[in-house]
Design a protein around this motif. Structure first.
Motif, PDB file in Angstrom:
ATOM      1  N   LYS A   1       1.042  -1.468  -0.341  1.00 21.18           N
ATOM      2  CA  LYS A   1      -0.073   0.507   0.127  1.00 21.18           C
ATOM      3  C   LYS A   1       0.349   1.323  -0.076  1.00 21.18           C
ATOM      4  O   LYS A   1       0.646   2.069  -0.406  1.00 21.18           O
ATOM      5  CB  LYS A   1      -1.004   0.191   1.578  1.00 21.18           C
ATOM      6  N   ILE A   2       2.000   1.230   1.071  1.00 20.12           N
ATOM      7  CA  ILE A   2       2.824   2.670   1.312  1.00 20.12           C
ATOM      8  C   ILE A   2       2.743   2.355  -0.930  1.00 20.12           C
ATOM      9  O   ILE A   2       3.748   3.573  -0.896  1.00 20.12           O
ATOM     10  CB  ILE A   2       4.010   1.941   2.037  1.00 20.12           C
ATOM     11  N   SER A   3       3.287   1.519  -1.316  1.00 20.40           N
ATOM     12  CA  SER A   3       5.015   1.164  -2.262  1.00 20.40           C
ATOM     13  C   SER A   3       3.974   2.222  -3.305  1.00 20.40           C
ATOM     14  O   SER A   3       4.055   2.474  -3.842  1.00 20.40           O
ATOM     15  CB  SER A   3       4.908   0.041  -2.869  1.00 20.40           C
ATOM     16  N   MET A   4       2.209   1.761  -3.338  1.00 20.83           N
ATOM     17  CA  MET A   4       1.305   1.792  -4.201  1.00 20.83           C
ATOM     18  C   MET A   4       1.516   3.515  -4.673  1.00 20.83           C
ATOM     19  O   MET A   4       1.433   4.812  -5.562  1.00 20.83           O
ATOM     20  CB  MET A   4       0.429   1.427  -4.655  1.00 20.83           C
ATOM     21  N   PHE A   5       1.136   4.221  -2.724  1.00 19.60           N
ATOM     22  CA  PHE A   5       0.223   5.467  -3.131  1.00 19.60           C
ATOM     23  C   PHE A   5       1.792   6.361  -3.090  1.00 19.60           C
ATOM     24  O   PHE A   5       1.104   7.952  -2.756  1.00 19.60           O
ATOM     25  CB  PHE A   5      -0.592   5.288  -2.019  1.00 19.60           C
ATOM     26  N   CYS A   6       2.740   6.046  -2.872  1.00 17.42           N
ATOM     27  CA  CYS A   6       4.053   6.814  -2.374  1.00 17.42           C
ATOM     28  C   CYS A   6       5.358   6.690  -3.896  1.00 17.42           C
ATOM     29  O   CYS A   6       5.853   6.768  -3.756  1.00 17.42           O
ATOM     30  CB  CYS A   6       4.667   6.236  -1.449  1.00 17.42           C
ATOM     31  N   HIS A   7       4.188   5.767  -4.516  1.00 17.23           N
ATOM     32  CA  HIS A   7       5.170   5.770  -6.022  1.00 17.23           C
ATOM     33  C   HIS A   7       7.158   5.266  -5.454  1.00 17.23           C
ATOM     34  O   HIS A   7       6.826   6.098  -6.375  1.00 17.23           O
ATOM     35  CB  HIS A   7       5.496   7.292  -6.443  1.00 17.23           C
ATOM     36  N   VAL A   8       6.987   4.214  -5.281  1.00 15.43           N
ATOM     37  CA  VAL A   8       8.177   3.752  -4.526  1.00 15.43           C
ATOM     38  C   VAL A   8       8.304   2.077  -5.491  1.00 15.43           C
ATOM     39  O   VAL A   8       6.700   2.058  -5.173  1.00 15.43           O
ATOM     40  CB  VAL A   8       9.021   3.744  -3.834  1.00 15.43           C
ATOM     41  N   ALA A   9       9.041   1.648  -5.238  1.00 16.22           N
ATOM     42  CA  ALA A   9       8.872   0.095  -5.312  1.00 16.22           C
ATOM     43  C   ALA A   9       8.819  -0.436  -4.477  1.00 16.22           C
ATOM     44  O   ALA A   9       8.957   0.268  -2.954  1.00 16.22           O
ATOM     45  CB  ALA A   9      10.041  -0.608  -6.453  1.00 16.22           C
ATOM     46  N   ASN A  10       8.291  -2.462  -3.845  1.00 16.53           N
ATOM     47  CA  ASN A  10       8.196  -2.213  -2.718  1.00 16.53           C
ATOM     48  C   ASN A  10       9.752  -2.436  -1.602  1.00 16.53           C
ATOM     49  O   ASN A  10       9.980  -2.235  -0.813  1.00 16.53           O
ATOM     50  CB  ASN A  10       7.449  -4.037  -3.062  1.00 16.53           C
ATOM     51  N   GLU A  11      10.732  -3.151  -2.392  1.00 17.04           N
ATOM     52  CA  GLU A  11      12.182  -3.244  -1.618  1.00 17.04           C
ATOM     53  C   GLU A  11      12.623  -1.136  -1.447  1.00 17.04           C
ATOM     54  O   GLU A  11      14.057  -1.508  -1.013  1.00 17.04           O
ATOM     55  CB  GLU A  11      13.407  -3.890  -3.225  1.00 17.04           C
ATOM     56  N   GLN A  12      11.909  -0.637  -1.770  1.00 20.20           N
ATOM     57  CA  GLN A  12      12.266   0.765  -1.162  1.00 20.20           C
ATOM     58  C   GLN A  12      11.679   1.300   0.381  1.00 20.20           C
ATOM     59  O   GLN A  12      11.674   1.907   0.684  1.00 20.20           O
ATOM     60  CB  GLN A  12      12.229   1.686  -2.320  1.00 20.20           C
ATOM     61  N   VAL A  13      10.448   0.443   0.581  1.00 20.99           N
ATOM     62  CA  VAL A  13      10.204   0.491   1.755  1.00 20.99           C
ATOM     63  C   VAL A  13      10.873  -0.333   3.027  1.00 20.99           C
ATOM     64  O   VAL A  13      10.510  -1.732   2.623  1.00 20.99           O
ATOM     65  CB  VAL A  13       8.458   0.359   1.313  1.00 20.99           C
ATOM     66  N   LEU A  14      10.896   0.483   3.999  1.00 19.46           N
ATOM     67  CA  LEU A  14      12.447  -0.516   5.329  1.00 19.46           C
ATOM     68  C   LEU A  14      11.042  -0.615   6.512  1.00 19.46           C
ATOM     69  O   LEU A  14      10.398   0.268   6.589  1.00 19.46           O
ATOM     70  CB  LEU A  14      13.314   0.389   5.095  1.00 19.46           C
ATOM     71  N   ALA A  15      10.931  -1.341   6.898  1.00 17.07           N
ATOM     72  CA  ALA A  15      10.698  -1.719   8.370  1.00 17.07           C
ATOM     73  C   ALA A  15      11.561  -1.488   9.203  1.00 17.07           C
ATOM     74  O   ALA A  15      12.030  -2.619   9.256  1.00 17.07           O
ATOM     75  CB  ALA A  15       9.664  -3.221   7.860  1.00 17.07           C
ATOM     76  N   VAL A  16      11.006  -0.547  10.093  1.00 12.45           N
ATOM     77  CA  VAL A  16      12.251  -0.403  10.604  1.00 12.45           C
ATOM     78  C   VAL A  16      11.387  -1.025  12.144  1.00 12.45           C
ATOM     79  O   VAL A  16      11.261   0.372  12.594  1.00 12.45           O
ATOM     80  CB  VAL A  16      13.197   1.148  10.886  1.00 12.45           C
ATOM     81  N   HIS A  17      11.290  -1.954  12.828  1.00 14.34           N
ATOM     82  CA  HIS A  17       9.723  -1.754  13.940  1.00 14.34           C
ATOM     83  C   HIS A  17      11.005  -2.288  15.170  1.00 14.34           C
ATOM     84  O   HIS A  17      12.136  -1.710  14.984  1.00 14.34           O
ATOM     85  CB  HIS A  17       9.385  -3.368  13.648  1.00 14.34           C
TER      86      HIS A  17
END
Length: 600
Positions: free
Chosen positions: A227-243
């Motif tokens: 969802k973040i990838s789609m609405f923020c216009h980046v690829a999935n691998e560009q979304v990092l989860a820093v939990h």
């Protein structure tokens, strides 16, 4: 030079500094030399006059710069030595631009935010990024730039615009943007809307994120990442989860496992930068040591409890470096650290009537702790409680460490209760005291507060016949050590002989032998005070010796740690030699043991 900008959205205080430091650490494991710059959009020239309870700790650098606490994160993670210019503020930039305008450097032009302020920011970044920051003396290949605050703040607008221009100045292959955003959990549901809004604001200002680091309570499911990838216009691998993780030392490995290194290698064409094999080997060793550190941290079971008696406990960030120093020392001693926070004023007799619950809880914490620490601070409030804590530690043989004000507190307590000097005090805290055992330093300004204290890296000379000193042994029996200072007051030389005759030895003094800088009580398991702030030079893999001795004594393993310290080397002991613009004293040290030792 490769530049990585770390920005933040939604709210401040979500870990940009740790993520920026972790990114730099991972690049160091590849063998690159990495430096860091922190941009703080406030109008202050530096953090020196800011309240700890409002802004957090003031971090002191080798050259005397008073900076944001994130520079401490950079130095600890990257094992580098930074300077005052690595912290950019609005005040510094505007001062520089106005000084140029007064000199006529702009040749009659109307001075404006664009281009004059934004150009000044870019020029500053490029200049500072080239300064060597480690013992190699080589210019860095990578510069991490952290933009303080959140995107959209009015005060950060000139810096955001400067970075928008900067990406074209240095070229696409040399600039990457990592944006840190919050993904909150509301009733168990992870919400992405704040991140979407933050990225929209960022894009509207002309900056496009290459990576989005999502701060979240637990790992992001694929549906949220997509969802973040789609609405923020980046690829999935560009979304990092820093939990959330068990310790901040896990964050670099968490980012590595999500492909941060591989992405930056491709995005910035890092493989085009040639790195010597020796530096690659050093990077591999660093990665192995960091992995071992995180594993050992998770396997700690034996505990050591430390009571921190401070003045600014309402905001624990006020003591960030102290906490890190305790953590690093505890890990080396194989102990899990437990800190009990005690507001110093709660230990005072007035609190017994006004706040009985807090009074008894505070004294229970002091009486049950394995060690008592009194850190730095300013002003009268709470100092009687600190004196009471120091008295308990001295009389009950509980390990005690006093830093800056805590060092002066130990001297005041000793003068009152051992020498019998009733009402002995500090001239800072009580001008009318009949026994000013702590006095104002004569060369310090009484009218200007910012940048006027005794600041930065200073030498301490261990005195003759102090081989018995645990502190000196922890520093590998060195004749001279270097630590960072930040104080206006000092122990009154008129009382030194009397104090030492009673058993509290000033084992370390300044290069002239006039200023008392390390005190140690003979016959006590560990009762130590330092006028300096050794917490500013601690490293996860190389703890501060003074803190290490304190934790070791509290854990009952001091002799073993003293043996391990035989080969201690301070972090980058010659780093200041490569800092041409640093205000580091050139001193001649003369002692009875060493005829003449020149320390550069």
């Amino acid at each position: 030079m490769k530049y990585i900008l770390v920005s933040g959205g939604v709210i401040s205080g979500i870990g940009k500094g740790v993520i920026a430091s972790s990114t730099g650490l991972l690049l160091k494991t590849l063998g690159y030399n990495v430096t860091a710059i922190k941009i703080d959009p406030y109008m202050n020239i530096d953090a020196g006059t800011m309240s700890p309870t409002e802004h957090g700790e003031v971090f002191v650098l080798d050259d005397g710069g008073e900076a944001d606490l994130d520079l401490g994160n950079y130095e600890r993670y990257l094992n580098v030595t930074l300077g005052r210019d690595n912290n950019i503020t609005t005040g510094k930039i505007y001062r520089e631009v106005i000084e140029k305008e007064r000199r006529g450097d702009y040749l009659g032009k109307t001075v404006q935010v664009i281009p004059h302020v934004t150009d000044a920011i870019q020029d500053w970044v490029e200049r500072v990024a080239q300064v060597p920051v480690d013992e190699s003396g080589e210019a860095p290949e990578v510069c991490i730039i952290e933009l303080g605050g959140t995107v959209g703040d009015i005060e950060s607008a000139p810096f955001v615009e400067a970075m928008r221009q900067f990406q074209f100045r240095v070229g696409k292959d040399n600039f990457a943007l990592l944006h840190v955003s919050l993904v909150p959990s509301i009733n168990g549901e992870l919400k992405t809307k704040p991140t979407q809004a933050s990225i929209r604001d960022l894009r509207g200002l002309g900056l496009v994120p290459d990576l989005i680091a999502c701060r979240c309570p637990h790992a992001l499911p694929l549906s949220v990442t997509s969802k973040i990838s789609m609405f923020c216009h980046v690829a999935n691998e560009q979304v990092l989860a820093v939990h959330d993780v068990s310790s901040l030392y896990h964050v670099p490995l968490l980012l590595k496992d999500q492909g941060l290194i591989g992405f930056l290698r491709n995005r910035l064409k890092l493989d085009d930068v040639r790195i010597a094999e020796s530096r690659q080997a050093r990077g591999n060793k660093l990665l192995t040591m960091w992995k071992d550190l995180t594993i050992s941290y998770d396997r700690l079971f034996d505990k050591v409890s430390i009571c921190l008696v401070g003045k600014y406990t309402s905001l624990q960030d006020s003591y960030t470096s102290v906490i890190k120093s305790l953590e690093h020392a505890a890990m080396q001693c194989g102990r899990k650290l437990q800190i009990t926070w005690v507001e110093a004023s709660d230990l005072e007799l007035e609190a017994q009537h006004d706040r009985p619950k807090e009074f008894h809880a505070a004294w229970q914490a002091v009486c049950t702790a394995n060690g008592i620490l009194v850190p730095g601070g300013f002003g009268l409030r709470g100092t009687e409680g600190m004196i009471a804590a120091a008295k308990w530690a001295r009389e009950k043989k509980v390990p005690y460490l006093g830093i800056c004000l805590g060092f002066q507190i130990a001297v005041i307590e000793f003068c009152r209760n051992v020498l019998g000097l009733k009402d002995a005090h500090s001239a800072e805290l009580l001008e009318s005291t009949p026994h000013p055992v702590v006095i104002f330093m004569p060369e310090i300004s009484k009218t200007h507060l910012g940048g006027t204290m005794r600041l930065g890296l200073r030498p301490t000379v261990f005195q003759p016949n102090t081989e018995w000193s645990a502190v000196r042994q922890l520093y590998a029996n060195a004749d001279v050590i270097w630590e960072r200072h930040r104080h206006r007051y000092e122990v009154n030389p008129a009382y030194v002989q009397q104090v030492e005759k009673a058993g509290l030895a000033f084992v370390g003094r300044d290069e002239r032998g006039e200023r008392m800088q390390v005190a140690e009580l003979q016959g006590h398991p560990y009762f130590v005070g330092l006028q300096a702030h050794p917490e500013f030079c601690t490293r996860p893999l190389n703890p501060s010796p003074a803190f290490l001795g304190f934790i070791a004594a509290a854990a009952g393993v001091l002799p073993e740690q003293i043996k391990r310290q035989a080969n201690y080397e301070p972090p980058h002991p010659k780093a200041h030699l490569h800092m041409e613009n640093r205000d580091v004293p050139q001193v001649e040290v003369v002692t009875e043991q060493v005829a003449k030792v020149t320390v550069a």
